[in-house]
Design a protein around this motif. Structure first.
Motif, PDB file in Angstrom:
ATOM      1  N   ILE A   1       0.838  -1.206   0.000  1.00 42.42           N
ATOM      2  CA  ILE A   1       0.000   0.000   0.000  1.00 42.42           C
ATOM      3  C   ILE A   1       0.872   1.255   0.000  1.00 42.42           C
ATOM      4  O   ILE A   1       1.860   1.349   0.724  1.00 42.42           O
ATOM      5  CB  ILE A   1      -0.932   0.015   1.236  1.00 42.42           C
TER       6      ILE A   1
ATOM      7  N   GLN B   1       0.070   5.288   0.615  1.00 44.11           N
ATOM      8  CA  GLN B   1      -1.042   6.137   1.048  1.00 44.11           C
ATOM      9  C   GLN B   1      -0.566   7.495   1.553  1.00 44.11           C
ATOM     10  O   GLN B   1       0.579   7.654   1.969  1.00 44.11           O
ATOM     11  CB  GLN B   1      -1.890   5.434   2.112  1.00 44.11           C
TER      12      GLN B   1
ATOM     13  N   GLU C   1      -1.672  10.524   4.248  1.00 38.71           N
ATOM     14  CA  GLU C   1      -2.500  10.847   5.407  1.00 38.71           C
ATOM     15  C   GLU C   1      -2.325  12.312   5.751  1.00 38.71           C
ATOM     16  O   GLU C   1      -1.214  12.775   6.004  1.00 38.71           O
ATOM     17  CB  GLU C   1      -2.088   9.982   6.612  1.00 38.71           C
TER      18      GLU C   1
ATOM     19  N   HIS D   1      -7.569   7.847   4.828  1.00 38.14           N
ATOM     20  CA  HIS D   1      -6.277   7.549   4.223  1.00 38.14           C
ATOM     21  C   HIS D   1      -6.478   7.459   2.723  1.00 38.14           C
ATOM     22  O   HIS D   1      -7.326   6.708   2.241  1.00 38.14           O
ATOM     23  CB  HIS D   1      -5.718   6.225   4.759  1.00 38.14           C
ATOM     24  N   HIS D   2      -5.719   8.260   1.984  1.00 41.42           N
ATOM     25  CA  HIS D   2      -5.876   8.315   0.534  1.00 41.42           C
ATOM     26  C   HIS D   2      -4.851   7.369  -0.098  1.00 41.42           C
ATOM     27  O   HIS D   2      -3.658   7.670  -0.129  1.00 41.42           O
ATOM     28  CB  HIS D   2      -5.688   9.749   0.041  1.00 41.42           C
ATOM     29  N   GLU D   3      -5.323   6.241  -0.583  1.00 38.61           N
ATOM     30  CA  GLU D   3      -4.432   5.229  -1.152  1.00 38.61           C
ATOM     31  C   GLU D   3      -4.237   5.473  -2.647  1.00 38.61           C
ATOM     32  O   GLU D   3      -5.197   5.570  -3.393  1.00 38.61           O
ATOM     33  CB  GLU D   3      -4.994   3.823  -0.919  1.00 38.61           C
TER      34      GLU D   3
ATOM     35  N   SER E   1      -2.491   0.194  -4.249  1.00 40.58           N
ATOM     36  CA  SER E   1      -3.102  -0.838  -3.415  1.00 40.58           C
ATOM     37  C   SER E   1      -3.071  -2.164  -4.168  1.00 40.58           C
ATOM     38  O   SER E   1      -3.830  -2.373  -5.104  1.00 40.58           O
ATOM     39  CB  SER E   1      -4.544  -0.458  -3.054  1.00 40.58           C
TER      40      SER E   1
END
Length: 332
Positions: free
Chosen positions: A71, A73, A75, A83-85, A88
């Motif tokens: 991942i 991400q 923050e 949380h903006h991923e 993924s």
């Protein structure tokens, strides 16, 4: 990390295949402490093993599946819940069932895209990590392992010098010039300051490197300025016609490459700030943005790998030699 429940439980450990040879770098955490993490670059494969160790031998562990995720991400500290991923990836290691003994699972994420540099700032954190999970009905067992990503750049094609003026009508006229506008993180800023007109009593002059972190969009934009370096140019009054050379070494300061509009969430920019202070403590300043980039120090190490890839595009030994020569030329 382990979670306790009635009956069987387990501990998870994530081990990289090249842990003994892969380089580690220091990276600052949220609390300001520095730890060492494995270093990766964009496009590199991430592979290793997940060890699931049962805590009570002889007892079985029922699970709803075992998986590992890679991942990336972002923050934002003022929006902790989200949380903006941007990366993924998931690999299933085992279908739902039960473990009767400790077990090891292999995993591989091939040529993983890692588009942004790892970053921990005042209001934002960009991180990459592996997360192994044993899914259970009541409480999952999971373990996270952070890695650090550096983004490499090549020499910029255009790198013009910076020429600017600071002036107060009939009182002060200063020109300053820097040799270029884009610098790698271990570069040297070379410049010169010319005093064309001095009718006020300047007692101090310095150049600051300022890092500006911008987070959010629209009305919710936050700016954090941090003075990374102060470089005293002179202490005392200059005279007309005087020029002062500048040499500022960047290697001693903690900086990242310039980061512009990362995933539409944040930016990190750097500025040279020329500050003049007169005898009445009045401050005059002029600010100019510079671009910082990370120079690749792994290029030559990977030359043989690049050569082998280039050679595969050709057939015959003569073409392979040509490919090797081409790879050498690209790295010279």
């Amino acid at each position: 990390m382990s979670f306790f429940s009635f009956g069987q439980s387990a501990e998870i450990d994530v081990v990289l295949n090249d842990a003994e040879t892969r380089k580690k770098v220091e990276h600052k955490s949220e609390d300001g402490k520095k730890d060492k993490y494995f270093l990766f670059y964009d496009g590199e494969t991430v592979s290793g093993k997940v060890n699931v160790t049962l805590k009570s031998p002889g007892k079985r562990l029922e699970h709803q599946g075992i998986k590992i995720e890679f991942i990336g991400q972002i923050e934002l500290y003022y929006d902790r819940g989200n949380h903006h991923e941007f990366v993924s990836l998931v690999k299933d290691l085992a279908r739902p069932g039960e473990l009767t003994q400790s077990q090891t699972f292999d995993f591989e994420f091939t040529h993983v895209e890692k588009p942004y540099e790892s970053y921990t700032g005042q209001n934002v954190k960009l991180r990459y990590f592996l997360r192994a999970t044993v899914s259970r009905r009541l409480n999952d067992i999971s373990k996270e392992m952070d890695i650090v990503v550096h983004t490499l750049s090549t020499y910029p094609e255009m790198n013009s010098s910076i020429k600017m003026e600071v002036g107060i009508e009939d009182c002060l006229h200063i020109e300053f010039e820097y040799n270029k506008s884009k610098y790698h993180l271990k570069d040297v800023i070379v410049g010169k300051i010319y005093f064309l007109l001095v009718r006020i009593k300047i007692k101090h002059m310095e150049i600051d490197i300022i890092k500006r972190e911008t987070t959010g969009t629209g009305p919710n934009v936050y700016h954090e300025n941090d003075t990374i370096a102060k470089y005293e140019i002179m202490d005392g009054a200059p005279v007309r016609g005087e020029s002062i050379p500048i040499r500022l070494f960047l290697a001693g300061y903690e900086m990242t490459p310039t980061m512009r509009d990362i995933n539409k969430k944040f930016s990190v920019r750097y500025y040279l700030n020329l500050v003049l202070i007169d005898e009445e403590e009045r401050r005059y300043f002029k600010q100019q943005e510079i671009t910082l980039w990370r120079k690749g120090d792994i290029v030559r190490k990977s030359m043989s790998h690049q050569a082998s890839i280039a050679a595969q595009r050709f057939e015959g030994s003569a073409s392979a030699e040509k490919a090797l020569a081409q790879a050498k030329e690209e790295n010279s």
